[in-house]
Structure formats: C-alpha cells, structure tokens
Scaffold this active site. Structure first.
Site, short mmCIF file in Angstrom:
data_model
loop_
_atom_site.label_atom_id
_atom_site.label_comp_id
_atom_site.label_asym_id
_atom_site.label_seq_id
_atom_site.Cartn_x
_atom_site.Cartn_y
_atom_site.Cartn_z
N SER A 1 0.79 -1.15 -0.05
CA SER A 1 -0.04 0.09 0.19
C SER A 1 1.03 1.13 0.03
O SER A 1 0.36 2.17 -0.47
CB SER A 1 -1.05 0.04 1.15
OG SER A 1 -0.14 0.11 2.45
N LEU B 1 10.98 -7.17 4.10
CA LEU B 1 11.18 -7.70 5.50
C LEU B 1 12.52 -8.73 5.29
O LEU B 1 12.89 -9.31 6.45
CB LEU B 1 9.95 -8.91 5.83
CG LEU B 1 8.56 -8.27 6.18
CD1 LEU B 1 7.66 -9.28 6.40
CD2 LEU B 1 8.92 -7.13 7.17
N HIS C 1 9.17 2.87 9.03
CA HIS C 1 8.84 2.02 10.12
C HIS C 1 7.73 2.67 10.79
O HIS C 1 7.73 3.80 11.12
CB HIS C 1 10.00 2.14 11.14
CG HIS C 1 9.96 1.12 12.24
ND1 HIS C 1 10.15 -0.45 12.00
CD2 HIS C 1 9.65 1.26 13.39
CE1 HIS C 1 10.08 -0.88 13.20
NE2 HIS C 1 9.61 0.39 14.00
#
Ligand code: GRF
Length: 200
Positions: free
Chosen positions: A12, A89, A108
């Site tokens: 997104s 990740l 983050h």
C-alpha cells in the site's frame, strides 16, 4: 530521481508513492519493483501499472556475495539511483548497501529508536506500543545501514494512541499517515538529489 521500491507484502505504501509520482506531485520515477516473494500482492499492483518487477529470493542462491552482485547488476541495468523499502522484510545485501550509501530509505511504523529492531514488524510493533502504555506512536523514515532500523533518522510524524485502540485499529491509523508521509519525504529527498547531481 529513478527509484526501485522493495516490498514483501501488500504494497500500500508502494501504491501511495506510485500515485504521487504518476500525478506529478513528486519528482520520482519508479523504474523497478523488487520483492523476495513472488506472491507479494504489491507485485500485482506494480504489474497493473506497467512497472517492471523482479523477484530476488536469497534461498535460491548458494552464495550471498553472488546474490548481492546480481541484485546490484539488476539495479544498475534499470538505472536505479535510489532505493525505497516499503514493507520489505529481508536484509539488503551488504554489497548493495555500500553501493547505495545514504541512498536507501525505509519506513517504520513507530517512533524509532523505540520499538524497532529484529522481530519488530507488522502487528508486533503496534502490540508492543499498546502493551507499553504509550500515549503516542508514529512513523519514522530513516536511512538504511547494515543493522535493522538503525540508520540515521530523516523525519518522524507523531500519531496518538487512543484509549481503546487494538493493535489493528492503531495499525490502520498509522498506515494512513504513512501513505501521506512517505511520498512527501521522498519528494523532498528527490529535490535534494537533483540539487546534488552535476548539471550537464
Ligand atoms: C508498513 O506499516 C511499513 O511501515 C512497514 O511495513 C508496512 C508495509 O505495508 N515497514 P504495505 O505493504 O506498504 O501496505
């Protein structure tokens, strides 16, 4: 500024950056999207927008150095000037980090240096914030070095934690802020980048 977006999931944030770029709001062109997972939804979004995608799966490579070299070769072949991590990740190979020093950023979903580091991703972050009884959380955009969530902070935006927040409701509120904040900061970085580039 030609960027590659790295993602592992929904994408997104990638979409919010791609839209801002498409609308001419920021001086950024997404030339490549890289994922470690073929099934990452973000890759489908990129394909739908006609943006080239590629998968780099470390487990398919015996040698870490060769993996880094191949990634670097691909980035160079697409004329990538800057790397944007958006829900990626995996660690970036050291070779790529060195070649793109101060040219890799990450977002983050908390106020680093709190609530960062290994294992602090996705809902784990928001759960930890609520369990710690914080009144405030936020979003951090930072440069990437070889340690998770460690590089120099570029900017932060604060988000209130409400009394009845669940990790999910908090995550949704934080993500909404991310979608405005990331394109805005990238727009600023692109202006700086162009300023630094030799004119010819
Ligand atoms: C975001 O919350 C971002 O802060 C974190 O991973 C999430 C990615 O979400 N690094 P999406 O894939 O961009 O939807």
């Amino acid at each position: 500024m030609n960027i590659a977006v790295f993602l592992s999931g929904t994408g997104s944030n990638f979409l919010s950056i791609a839209r801002a770029a498409q609308d001419g709001k920021i001086n950024v062109r997404i030339v490549l999207v890289i994922s470690n997972r073929e099934e990452a939804k973000g890759l489908r979004h990129a394909e739908g927008m006609g943006i080239p995608t590629t998968v780099f799966d470390r487990s398919k490579w015996a040698d870490g150095n060769a993996f880094g070299q191949e990634m670097l070769k691909t980035l160079n072949s697409f004329n990538v000037e800057f790397i944007v991590l958006a829900g990626y990740l995996k660690k970036i190979p050291p070779l790529v980090i060195r070649a793109f020093s101060k040219k890799i950023v990450n977002i983050h979903p908390a106020l680093l240096p709190e609530f960062g580091g290994k294992g602090m991703f996705g809902m784990n972050v928001h759960r930890a914030v609520i369990e710690a009884g914080e009144a405030e959380t936020g979003v951090t955009i930072h440069y990437v070095d070889e340690i998770y969530d460690n590089g120099e902070i570029i900017d932060q935006r604060r988000v209130a934690v409400l009394k009845n927040d669940s990790p999910e409701s908090l995550a949704a509120r934080v993500l909404k802020v991310e979608h405005e904040f990331y394109p805005e900061v990238l727009g600023r970085l692109a202006e700086q980048f162009h300023g630094l580039k030799p004119q010819n």
